[in-house]
Structure formats: structure tokens, C-alpha cells
Scaffold this motif. Structure first.
Motif, PDB file in Angstrom:
ATOM      1  N   ASP A 197       0.813  -1.209   0.000  1.00  0.00           N
ATOM      2  CA  ASP A 197       0.000   0.000   0.000  1.00  0.00           C
ATOM      3  C   ASP A 197       0.845   1.257   0.000  1.00  0.00           C
ATOM      4  O   ASP A 197       0.366   2.337   0.298  1.00  0.00           O
ATOM      5  N   ASP A 198       2.157   1.147  -0.320  1.00  0.00           N
ATOM      6  CA  ASP A 198       3.021   2.325  -0.307  1.00  0.00           C
ATOM      7  C   ASP A 198       2.585   3.342  -1.347  1.00  0.00           C
ATOM      8  O   ASP A 198       2.631   4.551  -1.115  1.00  0.00           O
ATOM      9  N   SER A 199       2.180   2.892  -2.510  1.00  0.00           N
ATOM     10  CA  SER A 199       1.771   3.828  -3.548  1.00  0.00           C
ATOM     11  C   SER A 199       0.522   4.593  -3.143  1.00  0.00           C
ATOM     12  O   SER A 199       0.372   5.774  -3.447  1.00  0.00           O
ATOM     13  N   ASP A 200      -0.393   3.925  -2.423  1.00  0.00           N
ATOM     14  CA  ASP A 200      -1.598   4.619  -1.973  1.00  0.00           C
ATOM     15  C   ASP A 200      -1.264   5.687  -0.947  1.00  0.00           C
ATOM     16  O   ASP A 200      -1.838   6.779  -0.954  1.00  0.00           O
ATOM     17  N   ASP A 201      -0.326   5.388  -0.048  1.00  0.00           N
ATOM     18  CA  ASP A 201       0.039   6.366   0.977  1.00  0.00           C
ATOM     19  C   ASP A 201       0.830   7.515   0.381  1.00  0.00           C
ATOM     20  O   ASP A 201       0.747   8.639   0.855  1.00  0.00           O
ATOM     21  N   GLU A 202       1.614   7.236  -0.669  1.00  0.00           N
ATOM     22  CA  GLU A 202       2.319   8.325  -1.322  1.00  0.00           C
ATOM     23  C   GLU A 202       1.355   9.290  -1.984  1.00  0.00           C
ATOM     24  O   GLU A 202       1.619  10.490  -2.078  1.00  0.00           O
ATOM     25  N   ASP A 203       0.233   8.788  -2.454  1.00  0.00           N
ATOM     26  CA  ASP A 203      -0.775   9.665  -3.029  1.00  0.00           C
ATOM     27  C   ASP A 203      -1.523  10.426  -1.942  1.00  0.00           C
ATOM     28  O   ASP A 203      -1.955  11.562  -2.143  1.00  0.00           O
ATOM     29  N   GLU A 204      -1.720   9.793  -0.778  1.00  0.00           N
ATOM     30  CA  GLU A 204      -2.456  10.448   0.302  1.00  0.00           C
ATOM     31  C   GLU A 204      -1.615  11.489   1.001  1.00  0.00           C
ATOM     32  O   GLU A 204      -2.106  12.567   1.340  1.00  0.00           O
ATOM     33  N   TYR A 205      -0.329  11.207   1.239  1.00  0.00           N
ATOM     34  CA  TYR A 205       0.561  12.118   1.937  1.00  0.00           C
ATOM     35  C   TYR A 205       1.652  12.589   0.966  1.00  0.00           C
ATOM     36  O   TYR A 205       2.185  11.791   0.198  1.00  0.00           O
ATOM     37  N   PRO A 206       2.017  13.848   1.023  1.00  0.00           N
ATOM     38  CA  PRO A 206       3.046  14.370   0.103  1.00  0.00           C
ATOM     39  C   PRO A 206       4.452  14.021   0.572  1.00  0.00           C
ATOM     40  O   PRO A 206       5.231  14.892   0.986  1.00  0.00           O
ATOM     41  N   THR A 207       4.815  12.766   0.498  1.00  0.00           N
ATOM     42  CA  THR A 207       6.121  12.319   0.987  1.00  0.00           C
ATOM     43  C   THR A 207       6.884  11.492  -0.038  1.00  0.00           C
ATOM     44  O   THR A 207       7.886  10.870   0.308  1.00  0.00           O
ATOM     45  N   SER A 208       6.423  11.456  -1.284  1.00  0.00           N
ATOM     46  CA  SER A 208       7.077  10.606  -2.277  1.00  0.00           C
ATOM     47  C   SER A 208       8.377  11.215  -2.789  1.00  0.00           C
ATOM     48  O   SER A 208       9.296  10.483  -3.160  1.00  0.00           O
ATOM     49  N   HIS A 209       8.473  12.537  -2.840  1.00  0.00           N
ATOM     50  CA  HIS A 209       9.661  13.212  -3.344  1.00  0.00           C
ATOM     51  C   HIS A 209      10.164  14.193  -2.283  1.00  0.00           C
ATOM     52  O   HIS A 209       9.415  14.562  -1.352  1.00  0.00           O
ATOM     53  N   GLN A 210      11.388  14.639  -2.439  1.00  0.00           N
ATOM     54  CA  GLN A 210      11.949  15.577  -1.478  1.00  0.00           C
ATOM     55  C   GLN A 210      12.972  16.478  -2.144  1.00  0.00           C
ATOM     56  O   GLN A 210      13.577  16.120  -3.156  1.00  0.00           O
ATOM     57  N   MET A 211      13.151  17.649  -1.547  1.00  0.00           N
ATOM     58  CA  MET A 211      14.187  18.595  -1.933  1.00  0.00           C
ATOM     59  C   MET A 211      14.961  18.953  -0.673  1.00  0.00           C
ATOM     60  O   MET A 211      14.385  19.440   0.304  1.00  0.00           O
ATOM     61  N   VAL A 212      16.252  18.692  -0.682  1.00  0.00           N
ATOM     62  CA  VAL A 212      17.095  18.900   0.496  1.00  0.00           C
ATOM     63  C   VAL A 212      17.715  20.285   0.433  1.00  0.00           C
ATOM     64  O   VAL A 212      18.244  20.707  -0.603  1.00  0.00           O
ATOM     65  N   MET A 213      17.652  21.008   1.556  1.00  0.00           N
ATOM     66  CA  MET A 213      18.215  22.345   1.664  1.00  0.00           C
ATOM     67  C   MET A 213      19.180  22.357   2.844  1.00  0.00           C
ATOM     68  O   MET A 213      18.799  22.034   3.970  1.00  0.00           O
ATOM     69  N   LYS A 214      20.423  22.729   2.569  1.00  0.00           N
ATOM     70  CA  LYS A 214      21.460  22.786   3.599  1.00  0.00           C
ATOM     71  C   LYS A 214      22.016  24.203   3.627  1.00  0.00           C
ATOM     72  O   LYS A 214      22.991  24.540   2.950  1.00  0.00           O
ATOM     73  N   THR A 215      21.389  25.065   4.410  1.00  0.00           N
ATOM     74  CA  THR A 215      21.809  26.466   4.478  1.00  0.00           C
ATOM     75  C   THR A 215      22.271  26.876   5.869  1.00  0.00           C
ATOM     76  O   THR A 215      22.862  27.942   6.011  1.00  0.00           O
ATOM     77  N   HIS A 216      21.994  26.071   6.896  1.00  0.00           N
ATOM     78  CA  HIS A 216      22.419  26.387   8.258  1.00  0.00           C
ATOM     79  C   HIS A 216      23.628  25.531   8.633  1.00  0.00           C
ATOM     80  O   HIS A 216      23.813  24.425   8.118  1.00  0.00           O
ATOM     81  N   ASP A 217      24.440  26.057   9.548  1.00  0.00           N
ATOM     82  CA  ASP A 217      25.610  25.338  10.034  1.00  0.00           C
ATOM     83  C   ASP A 217      25.283  24.442  11.216  1.00  0.00           C
ATOM     84  O   ASP A 217      25.994  23.460  11.458  1.00  0.00           O
ATOM     85  N   ARG A 218      24.215  24.774  11.942  1.00  0.00           N
ATOM     86  CA  ARG A 218      23.851  23.993  13.127  1.00  0.00           C
ATOM     87  C   ARG A 218      22.376  23.623  13.058  1.00  0.00           C
ATOM     88  O   ARG A 218      21.734  23.797  12.030  1.00  0.00           O
ATOM     89  N   ALA A 219      21.847  23.118  14.150  1.00  0.00           N
ATOM     90  CA  ALA A 219      20.499  22.549  14.159  1.00  0.00           C
ATOM     91  C   ALA A 219      19.446  23.592  13.788  1.00  0.00           C
ATOM     92  O   ALA A 219      19.490  24.743  14.252  1.00  0.00           O
ATOM     93  N   VAL A 220      18.490  23.196  12.947  1.00  0.00           N
ATOM     94  CA  VAL A 220      17.358  24.039  12.570  1.00  0.00           C
ATOM     95  C   VAL A 220      16.274  23.854  13.629  1.00  0.00           C
ATOM     96  O   VAL A 220      15.741  22.755  13.811  1.00  0.00           O
ATOM     97  N   THR A 221      15.946  24.910  14.350  1.00  0.00           N
ATOM     98  CA  THR A 221      15.024  24.825  15.476  1.00  0.00           C
ATOM     99  C   THR A 221      13.606  25.244  15.135  1.00  0.00           C
ATOM    100  O   THR A 221      12.666  24.829  15.806  1.00  0.00           O
ATOM    101  N   THR A 222      13.411  26.061  14.116  1.00  0.00           N
ATOM    102  CA  THR A 222      12.074  26.540  13.773  1.00  0.00           C
ATOM    103  C   THR A 222      12.054  26.968  12.320  1.00  0.00           C
ATOM    104  O   THR A 222      13.089  27.362  11.763  1.00  0.00           O
ATOM    105  N   LEU A 223      10.880  26.871  11.697  1.00  0.00           N
ATOM    106  CA  LEU A 223      10.699  27.301  10.316  1.00  0.00           C
ATOM    107  C   LEU A 223       9.238  27.652  10.089  1.00  0.00           C
ATOM    108  O   LEU A 223       8.356  27.231  10.834  1.00  0.00           O
ATOM    109  N   SER A 224       9.000  28.426   9.026  1.00  0.00           N
ATOM    110  CA  SER A 224       7.646  28.876   8.725  1.00  0.00           C
ATOM    111  C   SER A 224       7.557  29.231   7.248  1.00  0.00           C
ATOM    112  O   SER A 224       8.536  29.695   6.653  1.00  0.00           O
ATOM    113  N   LEU A 225       6.374  29.015   6.667  1.00  0.00           N
ATOM    114  CA  LEU A 225       6.072  29.368   5.284  1.00  0.00           C
ATOM    115  C   LEU A 225       5.033  30.467   5.272  1.00  0.00           C
ATOM    116  O   LEU A 225       4.125  30.496   6.121  1.00  0.00           O
TER     117      LEU A 225
END
Length: 580
Positions: free
Chosen positions: A83-111
């Protein structure tokens, strides 16, 4: 055209169909345009998750009992991989984009409300601003880095304040609230400019009702759900302060929490706060958690003299409850405490939790770890100490989907944007992951991965760039050390330490400077820099006595110093008599 021209033929090398030399021969004349293969770029960004590490719970299992232990989910017991394909359609987790802009732990974010701009805060005391519209697959970086307290820091001071919480205004995306480990919170524009800085209170006043601002560190904050000019901040001075962003000199309302726990003298640190919308035309609710384990609810429209409901020891005392959120209808409240528990509360029966499940907490290392409701409150998302993303059922807190993001590294902060349908996570290794599904997500990372890769310019800084050119363009040239994972210093081979100052590299101008021998031979008096001044003055002591330069005019009239002649047996005027 003559018949002779028609008979002309261009001789081409006779190569076999499978000869690799054909790849280097031109197929046509003139400039050829390269079309971007969007499908191939999307396929390269697909998440490769080991099915033995990802857990999927079928929708029919959601109605089972509520006594669930989420700590076993991170171990990765796979229930059903079909059922992985069904869950990938239900939740937006099939693809990803990695961003490495901080030197230490990322504690908070907002859109922002439109989903086009992402801001993130870190323990490295900086706020990074990212714009999806200006990114390409080879230029995934922040367009601006801001230190909110750089103007107050002196050159000799090493004072720095980690970022505790940042949040875009949900009603006016042009500003965001910035809370750092400092008594003064800030209102900043979406371009990183400080618009307002709330006043600091008088720390010598005992009664917190008489102070105009926080007197100690601010831990978190939240925006009013219906008024774009109102926000609330929670501090370690046992107060919640409601501000009007147009009046930074004094808070609009002050809520003083009086703890009833023994041994705290009526004060307790406020660790989390959330402001929820009204349920079916009712009043807004303001819910906050304290370090003594209390969970307190006020009417969001006031008065704030007495709480509407209070639960003592909602979580274990002296454990940091950093995650709290209110459902879209204002009826349910979910909290994540430092006692390794997630609890679900009903605002209409605010006495006992409806559901309580175990979950490994990260509040000991990162107290700002959060928990959030998904779009329309149909899911609850949070991270774990093992680096997994947990999507929970909002009714019984059972895990519906668990997937590793940064395995082995704590996942601190999460956010699920309802408009673009993308999940953004921040981890302790400084990475941010934007999870999406090309079929159900819009804009954001989908637009970034749909653009043509940008050729790297000589002025581009590889320190702030995630290089994906190896998988996107075969003609790109990657210099050694340009990859984001290979950030190393000179020739030592050791990773850079963000806490130590970086030693500047030797430039060609520095190498062309004259050496010390040339300076000592050609520049007058240059040797005096390395000469002892005392020895240099003693060389002229005899000359000064024989031929004084400044006292020669009255040399004959100088008084003669006379000393009394005292023998060894006699006591002089400076000798003290021995007491018997």
C-alpha cells in the motif's frame, strides 16, 4: 543550381549503429537548444526509502485502540509494503528537496500564506530567507541571512542568541514574528528588515503586572487568529504578553501565571503557547503550557485576570512541554511534553486527556521541538529523536504513516502547508527537507524541480549551494570541495567548526608582500620595532651625564645632594627600632 551541385555528396564516416563514436558527432547544423526533461528531474528527487524502515498503517486500522507506543514505530517494523503507492498519493512524501543552508540545528521554520517564501531559524543565531521562485535544482540556497541582534552586539562581545521561534503572520504574509533567547521579540518584514522591537521590562520590579515588557528570555509566540495586528509572546518570567505590533513601547495585555506547584514561589516558565480560532461562533481560546507541568486555557478575547480552565500536572513537572497546537475548529488541543508523552485534550472537558501515547522526546537537547495539525486538522505531524516523521490520526493518535527523514539525527521542527500541500522539516544536522508529491502538490519545490538547471557562475559561493549538477547535467564541471557535503578547511581535512573564527586564506596580494629582510634593509628605523626600549635608553646614560642637552643652562646652579655619614653600628633615620 547546376547539376554538378546536385551531385555533390558529403562523405560521412561509416560507423555501426551501436558505435559509441556516434554520440560525439553532430546531428545538425547551428545552435541546438536543450529541453529540460522535467520528468527525469522529478524522478531523481524521488525519495528512496527502505521499506523495512518505513511503517504504514492502513486506513482500516485507524479505528483500533488508542493505547499506542510510537517509540516502536521508529524502529521500522513494516506492516504492508503493497500500500506504499496509496500512501504516497495520500501524503506528500514521495519526493523531497534537500536544503542545507544552516551550520547547526534548525530549530524553527515557517512558510508564508502563499507558500512562496520559507524562513528558518537555527542555533547558529541566524534567520535564513528562501524564495522558491528564485531557486533552480543547482542553486538551492537562501537569498539572505539575517542576525536579528547584530546591531546590538559590540565588536568585542561574543553574545549571541539562538532563534527559538519564527512564524509568518497568517493574515498578512508580509511580516513575521521572530523570537530568540532574549527578552525582546521582533517583528520583521519578509525581506529580513526589523520593523518593530518590543520593549524590555524592568527586571527590578517584583510585580510583573507593572512591567512594560518581558524581563527575561522569551521562549515562543503566536499570532492572533483573526486580528493581523495582535500577537502573543511567552516568557520565562511566568507571563504571557499580548502586543499590538503598531505599539512597541508597551504590551496591550499582560497575563501573569501564578503557579500552584510547591517550591516554585508562584512563578514558572511558560514553555509553549497557541492561539486558536473560535468554534462555531464562540470566542477564541488561548492555551499555554508551563514548566511546572500545568496546562492553562484563557478566553482569547479576554479578560485575562482568571483562566477559563487549568490542568495541574498535565505533563510531568520540570519537563519542557515545547509542542502545542489547536485544531482548526478550536475544540481539540494536542500537546507534546518532555515526559515522552503526546496527549490530546478536549476544550469542552478540559480536565483529563482523551488520549495519551508514548513518544520519544527531544526536549532535553532541543526544547523547541513542535507538533502541528495538518490541513483541515485531518492529521497530526511531529518528529522524533530517531529522525522519523510521524503522521498521526487526530482522533486516537495512532501512527498512520512513519518515514525516516534524517535517520539517526533528531527531527526537531515540522510544518505542513495547506495551500501547496508540502511538508517542511528541520533536523539537528542543519538540513531542511521539503517533502512533496508531484501529483497533489503545487508550487514550492514542484516549481523548483521543474526548472532547467542553472550553470554555476564563477562568483557563486558553493558554501550555500546544494549541488545536483552531477545528476542533472553531464556537461557541468564540479570543482573539488564544491559539494555541500565536502566542506573542509585548507589541507587539514577536518570539518569546519562554526564556533571558531575562520582563518582567511592567503591571497596572491598577501604572497607578493615584501619579506622582513627587505623591510629591515630598506626602511629607516624599522629595526626599532624589535628593540628593547630600556636597553636603547641606557646606551645614552653616560652621554646625558657628561653633556646634558636640556639642563646645560643651569648646570652650575644645581643643588648638591648631601647624605649623612652613618656607620654600621649606628641606627639611621630610616631604620626602625626592634621591639622587645
Amino acid at each position: 543550381m547546376s547539376d554538378e551541385d546536385e551531385d555533390l555528396q558529403v562523405e560521412a564516416p561509416d560507423l555501426a549503429e551501436d558505435d559509441p563514436m556516434r554520440a560525439f558527432l553532430p546531428a545538425s547544423f547551428g545552435k541546438r537548444s536543450k529541453d529540460t526533461d522535467v520528468a527525469a528531474q522529478m524522478d531523481r528527487s524521488r525519495r528512496i526509502v527502505d521499506q523495512n524502515r518505513a511503517q504504514v498503517v492502513k486506513p482500516r486500522d485507524r479505528s483500533q485502540g488508542s493505547g499506542s507506543n510510537l517509540s516502536s514505530d521508529s524502529d521500522g517494523d513494516s506492516h504492508d509494503s503493497s500500500d506504499d503507492s496509496d500512501d504516497e498519493d495520500e501524503y506528500p512524501t514521495s519526493h523531497q528537496m534537500v536544503m542545507k543552508t544552516h551550520d547547526r540545528a534548525v530549530t524553527t521554520l515557517s512558510l508564508d500564506p502563499a507558500g512562496g517564501r520559507l524562513i528558518s531559524g537555527s542555533i547558529d543565531c541566524t534567520v535564513k530567507l528562501h524564495d522558491f521562485s528564485s531557486m533552480t535544482p543547482t542553486t538551492i540556497r537562501a537569498f539572505k541571512s539575517v542576525d536579528p541582534f547584530e546591531s546590538k552586539r559590540s565588536a568585542a562581545s561574543a553574545e549571541a542568541h539562538p532563534i527559538n521561534h519564527i512564524e509568518f503572520n497568517p493574515l498578512a504574509g508580509g511580516v513575521f514574528l521572530c523570537v530568540s533567547a532574549h527578552p525582546q521579540a521582533k517583528i520583521m518584514s519578509r525581506d529580513g528588515n526589523v520593523l518593530a522591537e518590543f520593549v524590555k521590562g524592568d527586571m527590578y520590579l517584583r510585580d510583573m503586572n507593572h512591567t512594560k515588557g518581558h524581563v527575561s528570555e522569551v521562549t515562543t509566540g503566536a499570532w492572533h487568529p483573526t486580528d493581523k495586528n495582535i500577537c502573543v509572546t511567552a516568557g520565562t518570567d511566568s507571563t504571557l504578553r499580548i502586543w499590538d505590533i503598531n505599539n512597541k513601547r508597551c504590551q496591550k495585555e499582560i497575563v501573569v501565571f501564578k503557579s500552584k506547584a510547591p517550591g516554585v514561589a508562584g512563578r514558572s516558565r511558560m514553555t509553549a503557547v497557541a492561539w486558536g480560532t473560535a468554534a462555531q461562533g464562540g470566542s477564541n481560546i488561548l492555551v499555554s503550557a508551563a514548566l511546572d507541568g500545568s496546562l492553562v486555557m484563557w478566553s482569547g478575547n479576554g479578560p485575562f485576570t482568571r483562566p477559563t480552565a487549568e490542568v495541574r500536572e498535565a505533563h510531568k513537572p520540570n519537563t519542557w512541554t515545547g509542542g502545542i497546537d489547536i485544531s482548526s475548529d478550536g475544540r481539540m488541543v494536542v500537546t507534546r511534553g518532555g515526559d515522552d508523552l503526546i496527549k490530546l485534550w478536549d476544550t469542552r472537558k478540559f480536565k483529563e486527556p482523551l488520549v495519551s501515547v508514548e513518544h520519544p522526546s527531544t526536549s532535553r537537547e532541543y526544547p523547541m521541538a513542535n507538533i502541528k495539525y495538518g490541513p483541515n486538522s485531518t492529521s497530526i505531524i511531529t518528529g522524533s529523536r530517531t529522525g522519523h516523521l510521524h503522521i498521526l490520526n487526530p482522533g486516537n493518535l495512532r501512527p498512520e504513516y512513519t518515514t525516516p527523514i534524517t535517520a539517526g539525527v533528531p527531527l526537531i521542527t515540522v510544518n505542513w502547508h495547506p495551500k501547496i500541500n508540502q511538508i517542511v522539516t528541520g533536523s539537528a544536522n542543519g538540513e531542511m527537507h521539503v517533502l512533496y508529491n508531484p501529483a497533489t502538490s503545487t508550487k514550492g519545490a514542484v516549481d523548483v524541480m521543474s526548472r532547467a538547471p542553472k550553470r554555476r557562475h564563477v562568483d557563486d559561493n558553493p558554501e550555500f549551494t546544494t549541488d545536483m549538477s552531477l545528476g542533472l547535467s553531464g556537461e557541468s564541471i564540479v570543482t573539488p570541495g564544491a559539494l555541500s557535503g565536502a566542506r573542509r578547511t585548507g589541507g587539514s581535512g577536518r570539518l569546519k567548526d562554526p564556533m571558531k573564527p575562520q582563518v582567511p586564506q592567503q591571497t596572491p596580494f598577501m604572497r607578493s608582500q615584501p619579506d622582513a629582510k627587505h623591510i629591515s634593509e630598506n626602511i629607516p628605523l624599522s629595526r626599532m620595532l624589535h628593540e628593547d626600549p630600556r636597553e636603547a635608553l641606557l646606551k645614552y646614560a653616560d652621554v646625558a651625564n657628561k653633556d646634558p642637552m636640556f639642563t646645560n643652562a643651569w648646570k652650575e646652579t644645581q643643588p648638591v645632594t648631601q647624605y649623612a655619614e652613618v656607620s654600621d653600628d649606628e641606627e639611621g633615620p630610616d631604620k626602625k627600632k626592634t621591639k622587645r
